[in-house]
Design a protein around this motif. Structure first.
Motif, short mmCIF file in Angstrom:
data_model
loop_
_atom_site.label_atom_id
_atom_site.label_comp_id
_atom_site.label_asym_id
_atom_site.label_seq_id
_atom_site.Cartn_x
_atom_site.Cartn_y
_atom_site.Cartn_z
N ARG A 1 0.85 -1.19 0.00
CA ARG A 1 0.00 0.00 0.00
C ARG A 1 0.88 1.23 0.00
O ARG A 1 1.76 1.40 0.86
CB ARG A 1 -0.92 0.00 1.22
N TRP A 2 0.65 2.09 -0.98
CA TRP A 2 1.41 3.32 -1.15
C TRP A 2 0.53 4.49 -0.74
O TRP A 2 -0.63 4.57 -1.13
CB TRP A 2 1.84 3.47 -2.60
N VAL A 3 1.11 5.42 0.01
CA VAL A 3 0.36 6.57 0.52
C VAL A 3 0.94 7.84 -0.10
O VAL A 3 2.16 8.04 -0.11
CB VAL A 3 0.44 6.65 2.06
N SER A 4 0.05 8.69 -0.62
CA SER A 4 0.47 9.98 -1.19
C SER A 4 -0.47 11.07 -0.70
O SER A 4 -1.58 10.79 -0.24
CB SER A 4 0.47 9.91 -2.72
N LEU A 5 -0.02 12.31 -0.81
CA LEU A 5 -0.86 13.46 -0.45
C LEU A 5 -1.83 13.78 -1.57
O LEU A 5 -1.47 13.68 -2.75
CB LEU A 5 -0.01 14.71 -0.20
N ARG A 6 -3.02 14.20 -1.22
CA ARG A 6 -3.97 14.70 -2.21
C ARG A 6 -3.79 16.22 -2.28
O ARG A 6 -4.70 17.01 -2.08
CB ARG A 6 -5.39 14.32 -1.79
N ARG A 7 -2.59 16.61 -2.56
CA ARG A 7 -2.19 18.02 -2.53
C ARG A 7 -3.05 18.89 -3.45
O ARG A 7 -3.50 19.97 -3.06
CB ARG A 7 -0.71 18.12 -2.91
N ASP A 8 -3.28 18.44 -4.67
CA ASP A 8 -4.07 19.24 -5.62
C ASP A 8 -5.47 19.48 -5.10
O ASP A 8 -5.99 20.60 -5.18
CB ASP A 8 -4.12 18.56 -6.99
N ASP A 9 -6.12 18.43 -4.58
CA ASP A 9 -7.48 18.59 -4.04
C ASP A 9 -7.49 19.55 -2.86
O ASP A 9 -8.34 20.44 -2.78
CB ASP A 9 -8.04 17.23 -3.59
N LEU A 10 -6.54 19.39 -1.95
CA LEU A 10 -6.50 20.25 -0.77
C LEU A 10 -6.21 21.70 -1.14
O LEU A 10 -6.83 22.63 -0.59
CB LEU A 10 -5.46 19.74 0.23
N ASP A 11 -5.28 21.92 -2.05
CA ASP A 11 -4.95 23.29 -2.46
C ASP A 11 -6.11 23.95 -3.20
O ASP A 11 -6.30 25.17 -3.08
CB ASP A 11 -3.70 23.31 -3.32
N LEU A 12 -6.87 23.18 -3.94
CA LEU A 12 -8.02 23.74 -4.64
C LEU A 12 -9.13 24.13 -3.65
O LEU A 12 -9.72 25.20 -3.76
CB LEU A 12 -8.56 22.72 -5.65
N LEU A 13 -9.37 23.27 -2.68
CA LEU A 13 -10.44 23.51 -1.70
C LEU A 13 -10.06 24.52 -0.63
O LEU A 13 -10.87 25.35 -0.22
CB LEU A 13 -10.84 22.20 -1.04
N PHE A 14 -8.83 24.41 -0.13
CA PHE A 14 -8.37 25.24 0.98
C PHE A 14 -6.99 25.81 0.64
O PHE A 14 -5.97 25.35 1.16
CB PHE A 14 -8.29 24.41 2.27
N PRO A 15 -6.94 26.81 -0.24
CA PRO A 15 -5.65 27.33 -0.72
C PRO A 15 -4.73 27.75 0.42
O PRO A 15 -5.12 28.51 1.31
CB PRO A 15 -6.05 28.53 -1.58
N GLY A 16 -3.51 27.21 0.41
CA GLY A 16 -2.50 27.60 1.39
C GLY A 16 -2.58 26.89 2.73
O GLY A 16 -1.66 27.02 3.54
N LEU A 17 -3.66 26.17 3.01
CA LEU A 17 -3.83 25.56 4.33
C LEU A 17 -2.69 24.60 4.66
O LEU A 17 -2.08 24.70 5.73
CB LEU A 17 -5.17 24.83 4.42
N LEU A 18 -2.41 23.68 3.76
CA LEU A 18 -1.38 22.69 4.03
C LEU A 18 -0.02 23.35 4.21
O LEU A 18 0.75 22.97 5.10
CB LEU A 18 -1.35 21.65 2.92
N ASP A 19 0.28 24.36 3.40
CA ASP A 19 1.55 25.08 3.53
C ASP A 19 1.68 25.73 4.90
O ASP A 19 2.73 25.67 5.54
CB ASP A 19 1.70 26.14 2.45
N VAL A 20 0.61 26.36 5.37
CA VAL A 20 0.63 27.05 6.66
C VAL A 20 0.82 26.04 7.80
O VAL A 20 1.63 26.25 8.70
CB VAL A 20 -0.66 27.87 6.86
N VAL A 21 0.07 24.95 7.75
CA VAL A 21 0.15 23.94 8.82
C VAL A 21 1.55 23.31 8.85
O VAL A 21 2.15 23.17 9.92
CB VAL A 21 -0.94 22.87 8.64
N LEU A 22 2.07 22.95 7.69
CA LEU A 22 3.40 22.32 7.64
C LEU A 22 4.50 23.30 8.05
O LEU A 22 5.45 22.92 8.74
CB LEU A 22 3.67 21.75 6.25
N SER A 23 4.36 24.55 7.66
CA SER A 23 5.33 25.56 8.05
C SER A 23 5.32 25.77 9.57
O SER A 23 6.37 25.85 10.20
CB SER A 23 5.02 26.88 7.33
N ALA A 24 4.14 25.82 10.16
CA ALA A 24 4.03 25.97 11.62
C ALA A 24 4.62 24.76 12.32
O ALA A 24 5.30 24.89 13.35
CB ALA A 24 2.57 26.17 12.01
N ALA A 25 4.39 23.57 11.79
CA ALA A 25 4.94 22.35 12.38
C ALA A 25 6.47 22.36 12.30
O ALA A 25 7.14 21.95 13.25
CB ALA A 25 4.36 21.12 11.70
N ASP A 26 6.99 22.82 11.18
CA ASP A 26 8.45 22.89 11.03
C ASP A 26 9.06 23.88 12.03
O ASP A 26 10.10 23.60 12.64
CB ASP A 26 8.83 23.32 9.62
#
Length: 109
Positions: A75-100
């Motif tokens: 089983r291979w796991v990947s991010l649904r980055r395109d879907d997330l960026d389309l629905l919630f622009p910038g959300l994943l970037d902000v969360v990952l940046s804060a986590a870093d």
């Protein structure tokens, strides 16, 4: 083995995404995929039992954050980055940046 069920892009819910990203282990999984791309389920560097990791991967998949692709008995796991960026622009970037930033602050100098 078919791919595992996941929500359609229209069914991805912001509250479910935020809940899934609020757990440190799940956030670590997302960060690892972001850094190195698609990974085998067993290749994540997290300090939890395999059964616990499996539950974390299920939460991420059901929230619409990841996609799990079956190939043979792997089983291979990947991010649904395109879907997330389309629905919630910038959300994943902000969360990952804060986590870093938090991870860097927790590391002694």
């Amino acid at each position: 083995m078919p791919n595992l069920d996941e929500p359609s892009p229209q069914a991805i819910d912001l509250a479910a995404v935020l809940h899934a990203l609020s757990d440190p282990t799940r956030l670590a999984v997302v960060r690892q995929i972001q850094l190195s791309g698609e990974r085998l389920c067993g290749a994540f560097e997290v300090d939890v039992a395999k059964s616990t990791l499996s539950q974390h991967l299920r939460v991420l998949r059901e929230a619409g954050i990841t996609r799990t692709r079956c190939r043979g008995n792997q089983r291979w796991v990947s991010l649904r980055r395109d879907d997330l960026d389309l629905l919630f622009p910038g959300l994943l970037d902000v969360v990952l940046s804060a986590a870093d930033r938090r991870t860097r602050a927790d590391v002694p100098a």
